[in-house]
Each structure stands twice: as structure tokens, then as C-alpha cells.
Design a protein around this motif. Sequence first.
Motif, mmCIF file in Angstrom:
data_model
loop_
_atom_site.group_PDB
_atom_site.id
_atom_site.type_symbol
_atom_site.label_atom_id
_atom_site.label_comp_id
_atom_site.label_asym_id
_atom_site.label_seq_id
_atom_site.Cartn_x
_atom_site.Cartn_y
_atom_site.Cartn_z
ATOM 1 N N GLY A 1 0.816 -1.211 0.000
ATOM 2 C CA GLY A 1 0.000 0.000 0.000
ATOM 3 C C GLY A 1 0.848 1.258 0.000
ATOM 4 O O GLY A 1 0.555 2.223 -0.723
ATOM 5 N N LYS A 2 1.914 1.262 0.801
ATOM 6 C CA LYS A 2 2.815 2.419 0.822
ATOM 7 C C LYS A 2 3.483 2.620 -0.523
ATOM 8 O O LYS A 2 3.619 3.754 -1.007
ATOM 9 N N ALA A 3 3.914 1.516 -1.148
ATOM 10 C CA ALA A 3 4.587 1.629 -2.443
ATOM 11 C C ALA A 3 3.655 2.188 -3.505
ATOM 12 O O ALA A 3 4.033 3.079 -4.283
ATOM 13 N N VAL A 4 2.411 1.690 -3.527
ATOM 14 C CA VAL A 4 1.443 2.198 -4.508
ATOM 15 C C VAL A 4 1.121 3.659 -4.247
ATOM 16 O O VAL A 4 1.048 4.485 -5.168
ATOM 17 N N TYR A 5 0.939 3.994 -2.973
ATOM 18 C CA TYR A 5 0.597 5.376 -2.606
ATOM 19 C C TYR A 5 1.676 6.354 -3.058
ATOM 20 O O TYR A 5 1.386 7.366 -3.717
ATOM 21 N N TRP A 6 2.931 6.076 -2.713
ATOM 22 C CA TRP A 6 4.010 7.000 -3.056
ATOM 23 C C TRP A 6 4.296 7.018 -4.548
ATOM 24 O O TRP A 6 4.690 8.044 -5.109
ATOM 25 N N THR A 7 4.055 5.885 -5.222
ATOM 26 C CA THR A 7 4.248 5.863 -6.675
ATOM 27 C C THR A 7 3.220 6.749 -7.368
ATOM 28 O O THR A 7 3.558 7.582 -8.227
ATOM 29 N N VAL A 8 1.949 6.585 -6.986
ATOM 30 C CA VAL A 8 0.901 7.398 -7.584
ATOM 31 C C VAL A 8 1.107 8.872 -7.258
ATOM 32 O O VAL A 8 0.965 9.753 -8.129
ATOM 33 N N LEU A 9 1.453 9.169 -6.010
ATOM 34 C CA LEU A 9 1.674 10.561 -5.611
ATOM 35 C C LEU A 9 2.824 11.185 -6.391
ATOM 36 O O LEU A 9 2.727 12.320 -6.873
ATOM 37 N N THR A 10 3.915 10.436 -6.550
ATOM 38 C CA THR A 10 5.071 10.959 -7.286
ATOM 39 C C THR A 10 4.729 11.209 -8.742
ATOM 40 O O THR A 10 5.098 12.240 -9.318
ATOM 41 N N VAL A 11 4.028 10.270 -9.357
ATOM 42 C CA VAL A 11 3.658 10.430 -10.763
ATOM 43 C C VAL A 11 2.753 11.646 -10.956
ATOM 44 O O VAL A 11 2.948 12.448 -11.875
ATOM 45 N N VAL A 12 1.767 11.812 -10.085
ATOM 46 C CA VAL A 12 0.841 12.946 -10.198
ATOM 47 C C VAL A 12 1.582 14.268 -10.025
ATOM 48 O O VAL A 12 1.385 15.223 -10.794
ATOM 49 N N VAL A 13 2.454 14.339 -9.029
ATOM 50 C CA VAL A 13 3.204 15.577 -8.783
ATOM 51 C C VAL A 13 4.112 15.900 -9.960
ATOM 52 O O VAL A 13 4.189 17.049 -10.419
ATOM 53 N N VAL A 14 4.803 14.894 -10.493
ATOM 54 C CA VAL A 14 5.716 15.120 -11.621
ATOM 55 C C VAL A 14 4.947 15.565 -12.860
ATOM 56 O O VAL A 14 5.354 16.499 -13.563
ATOM 57 N N VAL A 15 3.810 14.915 -13.135
ATOM 58 C CA VAL A 15 3.029 15.266 -14.328
ATOM 59 C C VAL A 15 2.521 16.693 -14.236
ATOM 60 O O VAL A 15 2.647 17.487 -15.182
#
Length: 289
Positions: free
Chosen positions: A15-29
Motif C-alpha cells: 500500500g505504501k509503495a502504490v501510494y508514493w508511486t501514484v503521488l510521485t507520478v501525479v506531482v511530476v506530471v
Amino acid sequence: MRTIVPQTQLNRPLGKAVYWTVLTVVVVVFTLVFIGPLYWLVTGGLKSTQEVIQSPPTLFPSEIHWGTYATAWRELKIGRLLFNTVYYAFGALAFQLVFDVAAAYSLSKLRPVLGNVILGMMLATLMIPSAVLIVPQYLTVLDLPLLHLNLVSTPWAIWLPTVANAFNIFLLKRFFDSIPQDLLAAAAIDGASPLRTLRSIVLPMSKPILGVVSIFAVVNVWKDFLWPMLVQPNPADQTLNIGIRSLATGVPQNVIIAALAIASAPTILFFLVFQRSIMSGLTSGGLKG
């Protein structure tokens, strides 16, 4: 993300890995979406004319031309246009701070007769598209009622239409509503007039919202295009946006892009410096206490 995923799922490694991955992708985009045009604007002024107009465009300048910005400043008279824009923007700011603060204070604390009706009518004007108001405003400044003065080609043509800003008055009123009435009652008992109360108590407590209103007032004049083009036909008195457009005939594309980058820099820096004031001012009047 935290509102749609249970906390128990976030505590698990997956859950932590998915959360931080999605958050990072959204912020970068979103960062690329907002910074991309600014990057193209700045680097476009550093390219040669041939490189700017070539297709497909290059990501980095093959050769940096620093002199393009100096050429844009000199040929498009950026210094004079910048002075005009600052003059118009801070003149409008001064008038808005005086009249909008007075209007908001009277509606919030002095409670005039039919005050809510007046406020409602003011807020209703926000629903009218600004383009609809262009012709009535132009006819007004062309022949000012009662005084019969022609304000075209004068700073008053830009300052007067910005004085009564319904949105800024609403923001100020909402903040003034959050100021405890006991403070004003104590000042009245001590013999302070409503004007003295405004100057000595209300305004010192209203620095955050005054900062927000100031930013909005300056940026609205700075970015405006159509109205200054109508009321300031003299090239020597035009703002940055209009002046660059008027003087861009026959100027190379990279020089125009460099001029636009220079014109955009003050508002970007202004926002970056005062972004904390913007957020604190918009939220400070949300809760009463």
C-alpha cells in the motif's frame, strides 16, 4: 489518496509503495504541465530565429544567444513599457485599497440599510462576462457622466473601472466579519470613531487579506490586454502586453519570445514571493473565533 484508501492498506508495504508511486507520478506530471510552457518561453528567447521556428522544436538550445534578451529590451522599449505597467497597476491598487476597504468595512461592521441587498447586487455583477462590459465602460470613459470629460489616453481610464471590484469587496467583508465585534465595541466605548476603529484596529488585523487583495489588483491590471488597448492608443503610454504586440512588427520571433519572458517574470516572481500571503489570506477569514 488518503481519503479513498483505508489507513490499514497504507500501513502495508504494498500500500505504501502504490501510494508514493501514484503521488510521485501525479506531482511530476502536474509540475511538467505547469513548468513546461515557462521553460519553452525562457529557452525560446535563447535560441536563434531559425531554431525557434523549426519543426519539430528542439528541447535545448543548440547555441545559447544571451544577447536576444538585451535586444528585446532595447528594440521593444521594455523599460518604458514596464514603468507604464507598474504605474497603472499600483495606481489601481491604491484606489482599490481605499474604496474597497471602505465599502467592505461599512457592509460588515456599520450595517447600512439594505446592506445585504447592495452586497447581493454587487456579487451578481460577477456573473456578467467582462466582455459584455467593454462597450458601456468605453462609452463612460469617453464622456464621463456629469463632468463630461474624455478620459481616453489618461491613466484614469484604467484606474476608475478597477475601483469597485466586487470580488475583492466580498473577500474583505468576509474577513472583517471574522473580527470579533467585542473589539469594536470596546473601541467605541473608549471614544473611537468608526474611522479611527478602522485605522487602528481593523486594518492592522487585516494584513493577510490586504496582501491578497493587493496581489489580485496588481495582477489584474498587469495581465489585462483588451481594455488598455482600447483606452491607451498612444504607444508611449501602453502597458507591456500591448506595447510588445504593437512593436513586434518585423521583429524576429526569438526576440518577441524573449520580450514575453521578460514581461512574465515580474508576476511570476511576485507570486513566488507572496504565495504564503495568498494562501493565508484566502483561508484566514474562513473560520470565526
